[in-house]
Design a protein around this motif. Structure first.
Motif, short mmCIF file in Angstrom:
data_model
loop_
_atom_site.label_atom_id
_atom_site.label_comp_id
_atom_site.label_asym_id
_atom_site.label_seq_id
_atom_site.Cartn_x
_atom_site.Cartn_y
_atom_site.Cartn_z
N SER A 160 0.83 -1.21 0.00
CA SER A 160 0.00 0.00 0.00
C SER A 160 0.86 1.25 0.00
CB SER A 160 -0.92 0.00 1.22
OG SER A 160 -1.78 -1.12 1.21
N HIS A 161 1.92 1.24 0.78
CA HIS A 161 2.81 2.40 0.84
C HIS A 161 3.51 2.63 -0.50
CE1 HIS A 161 3.20 2.22 5.53
NE2 HIS A 161 2.03 2.67 5.12
N VAL A 162 3.97 1.55 -1.12
CA VAL A 162 4.64 1.68 -2.41
C VAL A 162 3.67 2.19 -3.47
CG1 VAL A 162 5.78 0.40 -4.27
CG2 VAL A 162 6.36 -0.07 -1.90
N ARG A 163 2.47 1.64 -3.46
CA ARG A 163 1.48 2.09 -4.45
C ARG A 163 1.15 3.56 -4.26
NH1 ARG A 163 -3.55 4.76 -4.90
NH2 ARG A 163 -4.24 4.39 -7.04
N GLN A 164 0.95 3.99 -3.03
CA GLN A 164 0.61 5.38 -2.78
C GLN A 164 1.77 6.30 -3.17
OE1 GLN A 164 -2.26 6.57 -2.06
NE2 GLN A 164 -1.60 8.72 -1.89
N PHE A 165 2.98 5.87 -2.91
CA PHE A 165 4.15 6.66 -3.28
C PHE A 165 4.22 6.84 -4.80
CE2 PHE A 165 8.62 6.72 -4.63
CZ PHE A 165 9.05 7.89 -4.01
N ARG A 166 3.95 5.75 -5.54
CA ARG A 166 4.00 5.84 -7.00
C ARG A 166 2.85 6.68 -7.54
NH1 ARG A 166 5.60 -0.43 -8.63
NH2 ARG A 166 7.74 -0.36 -7.75
N PHE A 167 1.68 6.56 -6.91
CA PHE A 167 0.55 7.37 -7.36
C PHE A 167 0.81 8.85 -7.13
CE2 PHE A 167 -3.61 9.38 -6.76
CZ PHE A 167 -4.23 9.03 -7.94
N MET A 168 1.42 9.20 -6.01
CA MET A 168 1.77 10.59 -5.75
C MET A 168 2.82 11.08 -6.76
SD MET A 168 1.96 10.47 -1.57
CE MET A 168 2.65 12.12 -1.47
N GLY A 169 3.73 10.19 -7.18
CA GLY A 169 4.67 10.55 -8.23
C GLY A 169 3.98 10.80 -9.56
N LEU A 170 2.97 9.98 -9.86
CA LEU A 170 2.19 10.18 -11.08
C LEU A 170 1.52 11.54 -11.08
CD1 LEU A 170 0.03 7.60 -12.89
CD2 LEU A 170 -1.06 9.72 -12.19
N GLU A 171 0.97 11.93 -9.94
CA GLU A 171 0.31 13.23 -9.85
C GLU A 171 1.34 14.36 -9.86
OE1 GLU A 171 -2.94 13.85 -9.82
OE2 GLU A 171 -3.36 11.71 -10.10
N HIS A 172 2.47 14.17 -9.20
CA HIS A 172 3.47 15.23 -9.12
C HIS A 172 4.07 15.55 -10.49
CE1 HIS A 172 6.75 17.67 -7.55
NE2 HIS A 172 7.61 16.92 -8.24
N TRP A 173 4.36 14.52 -11.27
CA TRP A 173 4.95 14.72 -12.59
C TRP A 173 3.90 14.93 -13.68
CZ3 TRP A 173 9.88 15.83 -12.90
CH2 TRP A 173 10.74 15.38 -11.88
N ARG A 174 2.64 15.02 -13.27
CA ARG A 174 1.54 15.34 -14.21
C ARG A 174 1.54 14.42 -15.43
NH1 ARG A 174 -0.75 20.10 -12.65
NH2 ARG A 174 0.47 21.41 -11.22
N VAL A 175 1.60 13.13 -15.15
CA VAL A 175 1.61 12.16 -16.24
C VAL A 175 0.31 12.21 -17.04
CG1 VAL A 175 1.77 9.70 -16.80
CG2 VAL A 175 3.21 10.67 -15.00
N ARG A 176 -0.79 12.47 -16.36
CA ARG A 176 -2.06 12.58 -17.09
C ARG A 176 -2.04 13.75 -18.06
NH1 ARG A 176 -6.61 11.61 -12.29
NH2 ARG A 176 -5.80 9.60 -11.56
N VAL A 177 -1.45 14.85 -17.64
CA VAL A 177 -1.35 16.02 -18.53
C VAL A 177 -0.46 15.69 -19.72
CG1 VAL A 177 -0.65 18.43 -18.70
CG2 VAL A 177 -1.75 17.60 -16.63
N ILE A 178 0.64 14.99 -19.47
CA ILE A 178 1.55 14.62 -20.55
C ILE A 178 0.84 13.73 -21.56
CG2 ILE A 178 3.65 13.34 -21.11
CD1 ILE A 178 4.79 14.25 -18.43
N ILE A 179 0.10 12.74 -21.07
CA ILE A 179 -0.63 11.85 -21.97
C ILE A 179 -1.69 12.63 -22.75
CG2 ILE A 179 -2.17 9.85 -22.06
CD1 ILE A 179 -0.72 8.74 -19.64
N GLY A 180 -2.33 13.59 -22.10
CA GLY A 180 -3.33 14.40 -22.79
C GLY A 180 -2.73 15.33 -23.82
N MET A 181 -1.46 15.72 -23.64
CA MET A 181 -0.81 16.62 -24.59
C MET A 181 -0.31 15.90 -25.84
SD MET A 181 -0.86 19.78 -23.62
CE MET A 181 0.51 20.46 -24.59
N LEU A 182 -0.15 14.60 -25.77
CA LEU A 182 0.38 13.86 -26.92
C LEU A 182 -0.52 13.97 -28.15
CD1 LEU A 182 1.85 10.65 -25.26
CD2 LEU A 182 3.01 12.75 -25.90
N PRO A 183 -1.85 13.77 -28.05
CA PRO A 183 -2.68 13.96 -29.26
C PRO A 183 -2.64 15.38 -29.79
CG PRO A 183 -3.86 12.72 -27.57
CD PRO A 183 -2.64 13.26 -26.92
N LEU A 184 -2.61 16.37 -28.89
CA LEU A 184 -2.53 17.76 -29.34
C LEU A 184 -1.24 18.02 -30.11
CD1 LEU A 184 -3.67 20.63 -29.36
CD2 LEU A 184 -2.58 21.00 -27.13
#
Length: 204
Positions: A160-184
């Protein structure tokens, strides 16, 4: 949603936060379901983006190889013109020297490419660069997602701790924004290529 109170036994009093407590096991199960849906959606979009970026880059490269030759002097054509002038001078043997025209090309003159050729090459180089950036970013994100879902072995609390740490990294590095910028970015690359294609067909 399943009733975890029925599936998982209740923890003894005072052991609610132990490494194998029910709260950690519930968190791991819920997080795995959430991450599975999220990662599968991302992977589907990234796979499509990789295929399109690869095919598009190949098309742009084939055009770019052809038009990049216009940025340098065509010595074969220059040789043909000089040979034509030489033949013309030989055929006019006996004519007055004043009637001999100057060569149609000057080999010593510095070559200056046409402005439209510079624009076409510039647009297509930027378009190809953007497509390659999209492909590289898609590969890196896919590798990151693979690492994200591969939780290490250990107690439910550790997982649980490892998963939460990685999820916080995903949010910190804005991976969702990066993925959304690829089609644009891919759309911008396509528009630049089309603009260069219009300029390419104007002189024809």
């Amino acid at each position: 949603m399943d009733d975890y109170e029925k599936r998982l036994p209740e923890d003894p009093y005072g052991e609610e936060t132990k490494p194998n407590a029910r709260v950690w096991r519930v968190y791991v199960e819920e997080a795995a379901a959430f991450d599975g849906i999220m990662v599968n959606q991302y992977r589907d979009g990234l796979d499509v983006m990789l295929v399109f970026a690869g095919l598009f880059s190949a098309v742009v490269t084939s055009f770019l190889v052809q038009v990049s030759q216009n940025l340098q002097a065509d010595y074969a054509q220059m040789s043909a013109l000089l040979l034509h002038d030489l033949v013309s001078i030989q055929l006019s043997d006996g004519a007055s020297a004043f009637n001999i025209t100057s060569p149609s090309v000057d080999p010593a003159q510095k070559f200056v490419p046409d402005t439209i050729d510079v624009w076409i090459n510039g647009l297509w180089v930027v378009s190809l660069t953007a497509a390659l950036v999209v492909a590289l970013a898609a590969v890196l994100v896919k590798q990151w997602l693979h690492h994200y879902v591969s939780l290490p072995s250990g107690t439910p609390m550790d997982r649980s701790h490892v998963r939460q740490f990685r999820f916080m990294g995903l949010e910190h590095w804005r991976v969702r924004v990066i993925i959304g910028m690829l089609p644009l970015t891919m759309h911008v690359s396509l528009m630049l290529f089309l603009a260069g294609l219009v300029l390419f067909f104007i002189p024809l």
